[in-house]
Design a protein around this motif. Structure first.
Motif, short mmCIF file in Angstrom:
data_model
loop_
_atom_site.label_atom_id
_atom_site.label_comp_id
_atom_site.label_asym_id
_atom_site.label_seq_id
_atom_site.Cartn_x
_atom_site.Cartn_y
_atom_site.Cartn_z
N PHE A 19 0.79 -1.21 0.00
CA PHE A 19 0.00 0.00 0.00
C PHE A 19 0.83 1.27 0.00
O PHE A 19 0.30 2.36 -0.03
CB PHE A 19 -1.01 -0.04 1.13
CG PHE A 19 -2.07 -1.08 0.84
CD1 PHE A 19 -3.15 -0.75 0.06
CD2 PHE A 19 -1.92 -2.38 1.28
CE1 PHE A 19 -4.10 -1.70 -0.25
CE2 PHE A 19 -2.86 -3.34 0.96
CZ PHE A 19 -3.95 -3.00 0.19
N GLY A 70 -8.76 3.56 3.97
CA GLY A 70 -8.28 4.11 5.24
C GLY A 70 -8.15 3.04 6.31
O GLY A 70 -7.17 3.00 7.05
N LEU A 108 -5.12 1.08 5.68
CA LEU A 108 -3.93 1.82 6.09
C LEU A 108 -3.72 1.68 7.59
O LEU A 108 -2.60 1.43 8.06
CB LEU A 108 -4.07 3.29 5.71
CG LEU A 108 -2.85 4.18 5.95
CD1 LEU A 108 -1.65 3.67 5.16
CD2 LEU A 108 -3.14 5.63 5.59
N PHE A 109 -4.79 1.80 8.34
CA PHE A 109 -4.69 1.64 9.80
C PHE A 109 -4.24 0.23 10.15
O PHE A 109 -3.33 0.03 10.97
CB PHE A 109 -6.05 1.94 10.44
CG PHE A 109 -6.03 1.89 11.94
CD1 PHE A 109 -5.72 3.02 12.67
CD2 PHE A 109 -6.32 0.71 12.62
CE1 PHE A 109 -5.69 2.98 14.06
CE2 PHE A 109 -6.28 0.67 14.01
CZ PHE A 109 -5.97 1.80 14.73
N ILE A 159 -2.49 -1.84 8.52
CA ILE A 159 -1.08 -2.05 8.24
C ILE A 159 -0.22 -1.67 9.43
O ILE A 159 0.77 -2.32 9.74
CB ILE A 159 -0.65 -1.22 7.01
CG1 ILE A 159 -1.22 -1.83 5.74
CG2 ILE A 159 0.87 -1.12 6.91
CD1 ILE A 159 -1.07 -0.94 4.52
N HIS A 160 -0.67 -0.62 10.12
CA HIS A 160 0.11 -0.11 11.25
C HIS A 160 -0.25 -0.78 12.56
O HIS A 160 0.35 -0.50 13.58
CB HIS A 160 -0.12 1.39 11.38
CG HIS A 160 0.38 2.17 10.23
ND1 HIS A 160 1.60 2.79 10.23
CD2 HIS A 160 -0.14 2.42 9.01
CE1 HIS A 160 1.79 3.40 9.08
NE2 HIS A 160 0.75 3.18 8.32
#
Lengths: 233, 233
Positions: free
Chosen positions: A116, A173, A176-177, A179-180
């Motif tokens: 991503f 979104g 993305l979150f 992934i972290h």
DNA sequence: GTCTATAACCGGATAGAC
DNA sequence: GTCTATCCGGTTATAGAC
């Protein structure tokens, strides 16, 4: 992750086989070792082909990752469509689809980050501001169209038209979150999903309220413009 | 873009000079040729130092990019603070700061994409979901704190507390759009800024309305959670 | 201890023979 | 379609110079 040239067409049955072998080998290694440690040489070696041959089928390491993305994407669409048949409210439908997305990606959490990083690349099919041209992305948004289409919630048509894209953006979104998210079993992401879906549902109702019409119109005009952005260089 | 190790400290005046020389040379080349074509070897050659020496000061190509980011960031903060002295309304203040951000980045449009691919990397200082730990990011948000602090708009304190972070997030979104914007002089980005600032201003008023309190409370709780996310691995 | 340099390693990518 | 040989550039090892 760079924009990809096309991979060589597989003209023969044997070629098809080899290509599939390379891809599945790559997926195994990626899952085992992560992105960096999975070298093209290692993939080729484990698949029992030469490095040059691997490149014959996938013109870059990126192509391999793209192929991976296609696969998880198809998986997700398939399970989602089944799940959608069981739910009728917008909220429940959205919740299912988003949760299933994370379920699908779960085995690849280790190296998903690389995937991503792509979103920032203007040539990526995940580029959120591109025209609908990339097939993956169009398909991806189509799922959200289905999601919205068959719900009977009272949503003004202007909002309804843009909702699929907005939900797709929301889902990016969440990814993305995720992934972290290094919490055990990505529990935080699932909690976030529950909370945000709940909130989104409320916001959609709110935005559907007649007295919100002017703000809504303005916001939607903006969104449409955002989306139909000419990325061609 | 990977998380960076620290670059070697420059202990002597000469070292300081050499480091600065390498950085400015890199910036020139990046601006001239873009990211890919600017090899570490080319930077070293043009700066008149050995490759090994370049690596002594910047432990990776990334470090160089980070250093670039610091520089544009400082430039932006400086000009923004000046501009903020001339504006009092929230809307005007926001408009100035965002426009100036794009102005600052403008010379680097060609290779900016690479920079922000970083945001997807959990270890990046631009990571939107990390704790406030990275100095660049904290400073970056601080600018938006200043922006909000000295405006007298009637904003409920709960929203006011989270607004700097939200505006920072918004500004990251604008940058993402700008990266993809190939319109002449990035005119589309500037138009987008005008429109979104206008809309944000309206939304902030709306969210400040007492009858929005429940939704606002819920949304803000979510935001706080999002932000104080433990990224440590 | 700080600088600077040369040589090598490693992995993504390409050329071109078979 | 498959291979070998090679390029290229980020990165590292390491040794000598200030």
């Amino acid at each position: 992750m760079k924009s990809g040239k096309k991979s060589a067409g597989t003209k023969t049955a044997k070629g098809e086989q080899t290509k599939a072998l390379i891809l599945s080998t790559a997926l195994e290694l990626l899952q085992e070792r992560g992105y960096e440690a999975t070298t093209m040489r290692a993939i080729a070696a484990k698949a029992g082909v030469s490095l040059g041959n691997a490149y014959h089928y996938f013109s870059s390491k990126d192509q391999l990752i793209q192929a991976f993305y296609h696969r998880t994407h198809s998986d997700h669409v398939r399970v989602s469509l089944t799940a959608l048949q069981k739910e009728s409210s917008l909220k429940a439908r959205l919740l299912s689809v988003i949760r299933l997305k994370i379920d699908t990606l779960e085995p690849y959490h280790e190296f998903a980050g690389v995937l991503f990083q792509t979103a920032a690349d203007p040539h990526s099919p995940l580029n959120p501001f591109a025209l609908d041209s990339a097939p993956v992305r169009r398909e991806s948004i189509k799922l959200f169209e289905d999601l919205v289409a068959e719900t009977k919630a009272r949503i003004p048509s202007d909002l309804r038209a843009e909702l699929p894209y907005l939900l797709w953006l929301y889902h990016m979104g969440i990814i993305l979150f995720w992934i972290h998210d290094s919490s055990p079993k990505q529990a935080r992401t699932y909690r976030l999903i529950d909370q945000t879906v709940d909130l989104l549902d409320k916001l959609i109702s709110l935005a559907s309220n007649p007295f919100m019409r002017p703000v809504r119109k303005r916001a939607l005009k903006l969104v449409a413009e955002l989306k139909n952005f000419e990325t061609a260089v």
